[in-house]
Enzyme design. Structure first.
Site, PDB file in Angstrom:
ATOM      1  N   HIS A 104      -7.048  -5.570   2.128  1.00 38.78           N
ATOM      2  CA  HIS A 104      -5.902  -5.052   2.884  1.00 38.78           C
ATOM      3  C   HIS A 104      -5.391  -6.177   3.786  1.00 38.78           C
ATOM      4  CE1 HIS A 104      -6.669  -0.603   2.312  1.00 38.78           C
ATOM      5  NE2 HIS A 104      -7.893  -1.054   2.077  1.00 38.78           N
TER       6      HIS A 104
ATOM      7  N   GLN B 259     -14.231   3.295   1.423  1.00 33.71           N
ATOM      8  CA  GLN B 259     -13.620   2.724   0.221  1.00 33.71           C
ATOM      9  C   GLN B 259     -13.326   3.860  -0.745  1.00 33.71           C
ATOM     10  OE1 GLN B 259     -16.027  -0.121  -1.968  1.00 33.71           O
ATOM     11  NE2 GLN B 259     -14.363  -0.587  -3.405  1.00 33.71           N
TER      12      GLN B 259
ATOM     13  N   HIS C 125     -10.190  -4.814  -3.233  1.00 44.40           N
ATOM     14  CA  HIS C 125      -8.846  -5.061  -2.695  1.00 44.40           C
ATOM     15  C   HIS C 125      -8.965  -5.506  -1.253  1.00 44.40           C
ATOM     16  CE1 HIS C 125      -9.900  -0.807  -2.420  1.00 44.40           C
ATOM     17  NE2 HIS C 125      -9.249  -0.765  -1.260  1.00 44.40           N
TER      18      HIS C 125
ATOM     19  N   ASN D  93     -12.659  -2.830   2.703  1.00 44.21           N
ATOM     20  CA  ASN D  93     -13.523  -1.663   2.840  1.00 44.21           C
ATOM     21  C   ASN D  93     -14.526  -1.647   1.690  1.00 44.21           C
ATOM     22  OD1 ASN D  93     -12.237  -0.627   5.153  1.00 44.21           O
ATOM     23  ND2 ASN D  93     -10.617   0.288   3.906  1.00 44.21           N
TER      24      ASN D  93
ATOM     25  N   ASP E 272       0.854  -1.193   0.000  1.00 42.11           N
ATOM     26  CA  ASP E 272       0.000   0.000   0.000  1.00 42.11           C
ATOM     27  C   ASP E 272       0.890   1.243   0.000  1.00 42.11           C
ATOM     28  OD1 ASP E 272      -3.210   0.556   1.029  1.00 42.11           O
ATOM     29  OD2 ASP E 272      -1.768   2.201   1.120  1.00 42.11           O
ATOM     30  N   ILE E 273       0.497   2.240  -0.788  1.00 47.26           N
ATOM     31  CA  ILE E 273       1.287   3.466  -0.917  1.00 47.26           C
ATOM     32  C   ILE E 273       1.234   4.298   0.370  1.00 47.26           C
ATOM     33  CG2 ILE E 273      -0.503   5.045  -1.785  1.00 47.26           C
ATOM     34  CD1 ILE E 273       1.427   5.796  -4.044  1.00 47.26           C
TER      35      ILE E 273
HETATM   36  P1  DGP Z   1      -9.592   1.856   0.463  1.00 44.35           P
HETATM   37  O1  DGP Z   1      -9.825   2.990   1.385  1.00 44.35           O
HETATM   38  O2  DGP Z   1      -9.935   0.527   1.099  1.00 44.35           O
HETATM   39  O3  DGP Z   1     -10.273   2.037  -0.886  1.00 44.35           O
HETATM   40  O4  DGP Z   1      -8.022   1.826   0.226  1.00 44.35           O
HETATM   41  C1  DGP Z   1      -7.356   2.110  -0.961  1.00 44.35           C
HETATM   42  C2  DGP Z   1      -5.894   1.978  -0.682  1.00 44.35           C
HETATM   43  O5  DGP Z   1      -5.193   2.020  -1.907  1.00 44.35           O
HETATM   44  C3  DGP Z   1      -5.302   3.066   0.197  1.00 44.35           C
HETATM   45  O6  DGP Z   1      -4.832   2.476   1.414  1.00 44.35           O
HETATM   46  C4  DGP Z   1      -4.146   3.635  -0.586  1.00 44.35           C
HETATM   47  C5  DGP Z   1      -3.942   2.627  -1.680  1.00 44.35           C
HETATM   48  N1  DGP Z   1      -3.533   3.190  -2.965  1.00 44.35           N
HETATM   49  C6  DGP Z   1      -4.209   4.115  -3.677  1.00 44.35           C
HETATM   50  N2  DGP Z   1      -3.545   4.397  -4.822  1.00 44.35           N
HETATM   51  C7  DGP Z   1      -2.449   3.594  -4.829  1.00 44.35           C
HETATM   52  C8  DGP Z   1      -1.376   3.422  -5.748  1.00 44.35           C
HETATM   53  O7  DGP Z   1      -1.295   4.040  -6.809  1.00 44.35           O
HETATM   54  N3  DGP Z   1      -0.408   2.526  -5.400  1.00 44.35           N
HETATM   55  C9  DGP Z   1      -0.463   1.813  -4.237  1.00 44.35           C
HETATM   56  N4  DGP Z   1       0.539   0.962  -4.004  1.00 44.35           N
HETATM   57  N5  DGP Z   1      -1.463   1.947  -3.359  1.00 44.35           N
HETATM   58  C10 DGP Z   1      -2.433   2.829  -3.644  1.00 44.35           C
END
Ligand code: DGP
Length: 114
Positions: A102, A94, A100, A87, A30-31
């Site tokens: 986590h 979300q 996805h 989520n 996760d970023i």
């Molecule tokens: P949610 O709130 O459950 O929809 O979480 C989405 C997650 O995705 C959030 O924790 C950050 C992650 N995320 C969003 N954009 C990117 C990306 O471009 N790269 C990565 N590695 N993670 C990302």
């Protein structure tokens, strides 16, 4: 889907720190990590959310869940424990509408979550 950020990660158009990959599933860090270990596990095929999953997705989502312990082993948290969160919708915040899972671990997690 063309514009979906996670579909773009699947296609390699956006770089990601991959932890696991097979023909149907991708796991990457996760970023914006919320724990020392925080990985997202996604189906390569676009499914917007759990609410949008149907009977035709049972096999891929079953496979994805069976991949999670292997991801946890690779992260070194299979024994110490981890949390799996999906989520779904506004109250769960979300933000990316490509389903996805986590996987969070590497510290004592609080319950209930906020
Ligand atoms: P949610 O709130 O459950 O929809 O979480 C989405 C997650 O995705 C959030 O924790 C950050 C992650 N995320 C969003 N954009 C990117 C990306 O471009 N790269 C990565 N590695 N993670 C990302």
């Amino acid at each position: 889907m063309e514009d979906c950020i996670f579909c773009r990660i699947v296609r390699g158009e956006i770089p990601s720190d991959k932890v696991y990959e097979d023909d149907r599933v991708l796991a990457f860090r996760d970023i914006n990590p919320q724990a020392p270990q925080h990985v997202l596990v996604i189906p390569k095929r676009h499914i917007a959310s759990l609410n949008d999953a149907g009977a035709e997705d049972a096999e891929i989502l079953g496979h994805l869940q069976l991949v999670i312990p292997e991801v946890a082993r690779r992260l070194g948290i299979a024994g110490s424990g981890y949390r799996v969160v999906v989520n779904t919708g506004p109250d769960a915040q979300q933000t990316v509408f490509h389903i996805h899972y986590h996987v969070l671990g590497g510290r004592q997690l609080q319950w209930p979550p906020g």
